[in-house]
Scaffold this motif. Structure first.
Motif, short mmCIF file in Angstrom:
data_model
loop_
_atom_site.label_atom_id
_atom_site.label_comp_id
_atom_site.label_asym_id
_atom_site.label_seq_id
_atom_site.Cartn_x
_atom_site.Cartn_y
_atom_site.Cartn_z
N PHE A 211 -117.56 -11.07 15.89
CA PHE A 211 -118.96 -10.69 16.02
C PHE A 211 -119.50 -10.88 17.45
O PHE A 211 -120.23 -10.03 17.95
N ARG A 212 -119.16 -11.98 18.09
CA ARG A 212 -119.66 -12.19 19.45
C ARG A 212 -119.07 -11.17 20.41
O ARG A 212 -119.76 -10.69 21.32
N VAL A 213 -117.82 -10.85 20.22
CA VAL A 213 -117.19 -9.81 21.05
C VAL A 213 -117.88 -8.47 20.81
O VAL A 213 -118.12 -7.70 21.74
N ALA A 214 -118.20 -8.18 19.55
CA ALA A 214 -118.87 -6.92 19.22
C ALA A 214 -120.21 -6.81 19.94
O ALA A 214 -120.53 -5.77 20.53
N HIS A 215 -120.99 -7.89 19.92
CA HIS A 215 -122.28 -7.89 20.62
C HIS A 215 -122.08 -7.68 22.12
O HIS A 215 -122.84 -6.95 22.77
N ALA A 216 -121.05 -8.33 22.69
CA ALA A 216 -120.81 -8.22 24.13
C ALA A 216 -120.43 -6.79 24.51
O ALA A 216 -120.94 -6.24 25.50
N TYR A 217 -119.55 -6.18 23.75
CA TYR A 217 -119.17 -4.79 24.02
C TYR A 217 -120.38 -3.85 23.92
O TYR A 217 -120.56 -2.95 24.75
N ALA A 218 -121.19 -4.05 22.88
CA ALA A 218 -122.34 -3.16 22.68
C ALA A 218 -123.36 -3.32 23.80
O ALA A 218 -123.95 -2.33 24.27
N ALA A 219 -123.59 -4.56 24.24
CA ALA A 219 -124.51 -4.78 25.36
C ALA A 219 -123.97 -4.13 26.63
O ALA A 219 -124.73 -3.54 27.41
N GLU A 220 -122.65 -4.23 26.83
CA GLU A 220 -122.04 -3.58 27.99
C GLU A 220 -122.21 -2.06 27.91
O GLU A 220 -122.47 -1.39 28.92
N ALA A 221 -122.08 -1.51 26.71
CA ALA A 221 -122.24 -0.07 26.53
C ALA A 221 -123.62 0.38 26.99
O ALA A 221 -123.78 1.39 27.69
N PHE A 222 -124.65 -0.39 26.59
CA PHE A 222 -126.00 -0.01 27.02
C PHE A 222 -126.17 -0.16 28.52
O PHE A 222 -126.78 0.70 29.17
N ASP A 223 -125.66 -1.23 29.10
CA ASP A 223 -125.79 -1.44 30.55
C ASP A 223 -125.14 -0.30 31.33
O ASP A 223 -125.67 0.16 32.35
N LEU A 224 -124.00 0.15 30.86
CA LEU A 224 -123.32 1.27 31.52
C LEU A 224 -124.12 2.56 31.38
O LEU A 224 -124.24 3.34 32.32
N ALA A 225 -124.67 2.78 30.18
CA ALA A 225 -125.50 3.97 29.97
C ALA A 225 -126.74 3.93 30.84
O ALA A 225 -127.20 4.95 31.38
N ASP A 226 -127.30 2.73 31.01
CA ASP A 226 -128.47 2.56 31.86
C ASP A 226 -128.11 2.84 33.31
O ASP A 226 -128.87 3.49 34.04
N ALA A 227 -126.94 2.34 33.75
CA ALA A 227 -126.51 2.58 35.13
C ALA A 227 -126.26 4.07 35.38
O ALA A 227 -126.47 4.57 36.49
N ALA A 228 -125.82 4.77 34.34
CA ALA A 228 -125.58 6.22 34.47
C ALA A 228 -126.88 7.01 34.48
O ALA A 228 -126.88 8.20 34.79
N GLU A 229 -128.00 6.36 34.11
CA GLU A 229 -129.32 7.01 34.05
C GLU A 229 -129.30 8.22 33.10
O GLU A 229 -129.83 9.28 33.41
N GLN A 230 -128.67 8.00 31.93
CA GLN A 230 -128.55 9.05 30.92
C GLN A 230 -129.28 8.60 29.65
O GLN A 230 -128.74 7.84 28.85
N PRO A 231 -130.53 9.03 29.44
CA PRO A 231 -131.30 8.58 28.26
C PRO A 231 -130.60 8.85 26.93
O PRO A 231 -130.69 8.05 26.00
N ASP A 232 -129.89 9.98 26.84
CA ASP A 232 -129.20 10.31 25.59
C ASP A 232 -128.10 9.29 25.30
O ASP A 232 -127.93 8.84 24.17
N VAL A 233 -127.37 8.89 26.34
CA VAL A 233 -126.30 7.89 26.17
C VAL A 233 -126.92 6.52 25.89
O VAL A 233 -126.39 5.73 25.10
#
Length: 451
Positions: A211-233
């Motif tokens: 579960f902790r790994v799952a949360h970490a991966y998901a948070a990383e996914a959002f951070d990467l999407a934010d860095a890409a500046e892609q609202p859909d992602v």
């Protein structure tokens, strides 16, 4: 020209990756060497980074290990590092030359008033190499994007452990690409692919109870999407975070992620609005006891569906496109059952089960059957026999995958079946679930079988 420390480090890392994948597939060095038509000592030297075979060797390894081309792609990356280093050396030599030959005269070819009319050949070659690198980047990005789509399709068809083994090397490969230089559009595509890969890994970690790994991966996914500046992602990543928060019991977080995702989805006319509304918002609100909020969310979800033709294919759970009618109906039923309301739920679940059975998706088939089993216990005339039959079917359907979502739903079903605890078929369901969860606690995830 001697190899740089970066290239030597990359070659050793590639060798270690080969050793890891070979061992995970159950091959000895001797047996693997026969399969790839290479000497055993050469395989050993390659795995330690002391030998550097050509691309054909790595392609054969990818074929034997069924990696989808990961090793050959990493070899290409190392070769590209070498090309860039040679380019830097050429550019350094070019900069050290005088702007014009000292022996020229106004009548010399290519010279006008002491200035060279054209560029040095090395400068032209350098630009050509940069263009070729951009073309190579496009090929790598297309490969990654295809792997993301394939993984999302396979998510409910393969066991989580098998898919995790396939995805982790890809995520590491993305990190290697990020260390390079790309044009801005390619950089955005690379960050988008990385966001999707991290989100998929988060969902897989959830099913493996990490579960902790799952949360970490998901948070990383959002951070990467934010860095890409892609609202859909960003909206897709928030939907994945909401899913993980829901199954880890963090219902307030699940709701917050879903609502933030909806704000981002509305700004980009994202297809993820439906998933965020019904899978994220409605189910979280139900667990928080907000009946009015659930009704509003479900109504909005079905309003979004009203413009679409009936039927259509079942969407993937982590779909990059619109959520389908079957999943919308199934999630609406889950939300209403969490509130203790069974009216109309059977119709939703009949629609969902018919579609999921046709698509042969074990996880959704099991979850919908467990919800329907729960509904049979909460009617005016409870039917524990039929409810138990559906629960047994659900656990049998997912005997190999062992999805965490199914385990949780089965426990919730049994909690609601307490008034019928003496029913023999319901005791059988409890025994099946106990056997599975005990096995999960003592047995490490299974690795892929050798090809």
């Amino acid at each position: 020209m001697a190899d740089s420390d970066e290239i030597r480090t990359a070659r050793r890392a590639l060798g270690r990756r080969l050793a890891q994948l070979r061992k995970a597939a159950g091959h000895t060095q001797h047996g693997f060497a026969r399969l790839v038509q290479y000497g055993r000592s050469s395989v050993a030297n390659t795995e330690t980074g002391h030998q550097h075979p050509d691309r054909a060797f790595w392609s054969r390894c990818d074929t034997v290990l069924q990696t989808g081309g990961v090793l050959a792609a990493e070899y290409d990356h190392i070769a590209d590092l070498g090309r860039r280093r040679r380019l830097s050396a050429i550019q350094g030599t070019t900069r050290s030359r005088p702007a014009a030959p000292t022996h020229t005269s106004p009548n010399a070819p290519g010279v006008d008033g002491g200035f060279v009319l054209w560029e040095l050949e090395e400068s032209i070659d350098a630009r050509r190499l940069a263009l070729k690198s951009a073309t190579d980047d496009d090929a790598r990005l297309a490969y990654l994007e295809n792997e993301v789509r394939t993984a999302i399709t396979d998510n409910e068809r393969l066991t989580p452990a098998v898919l995790m083994v396939r995805m982790r090397p890809l995520r590491a490969y993305v990190d290697q690409l990020m260390a390079g230089r790309q044009h801005p559009p390619q950089r955005a595509r690379l960050y988008t692919a990385a966001a999707h890969l991290s989100g998929i890994l988060g969902a897989l970690a959830l099913d493996l109870r990490a579960f902790r790994v799952a949360h970490a991966y998901a948070a990383e996914a959002f951070d990467l999407a934010d860095a890409a500046e892609q609202p859909d992602v960003q909206a897709w990543a928030r939907a994945t975070q909401s899913l993980i928060a829901f199954y880890t019991g963090d219902y307030h977080d699940a709701l917050a992620y879903a609502q933030d995702g909806l704000r981002r989805a509305s700004a980009s006319a994202s297809p993820h609005r439906l998933r965020l509304t019904i899978n994220g918002e409605a189910r979280a609100l139900a667990r928080l006891g907000d009946r009015y909020g659930v009704d509003r969310a479900v109504d909005r979800a079905f309003t979004m569906l009203s413009d679409r033709p009936p039927g259509g294919q079942v969407s993937a759970s982590l779909s990059l496109g619109p959520y389908c009618r079957a999943r919308t109906a199934a999630n609406a039923a889950t939300a209403y059952l969490a509130l203790g309301r069974s009216a109309g739920v059977t119709d939703h679940l009949t629609t969902a089960i018919t579609a999921f059975d046709a698509a042969a998706l074990a996880g959704p088939r099991a979850l919908s059957r467990l919800d329907l089993a729960t509904a049979y216990l909460h009617t005016d005339n409870p039917d524990p026999e039929q409810a138990a039959t559906l629960a047994v079917e659900a656990l049998t359907l997912t005997a190999k995958q062992r999805f965490e979502s199914v385990h949780q739903r089965a426990r919730q079903f049994l909690a609601g079946a307490q008034p019928f605890v003496r029913h023999p078929r319901l005791r059988h369901v409890a025994d099946m679930l106990a056997d599975r969860t005990q096995l999960d606690a003592t047995t490490p995830p299974a690795l892929p079988s050798p090809p």
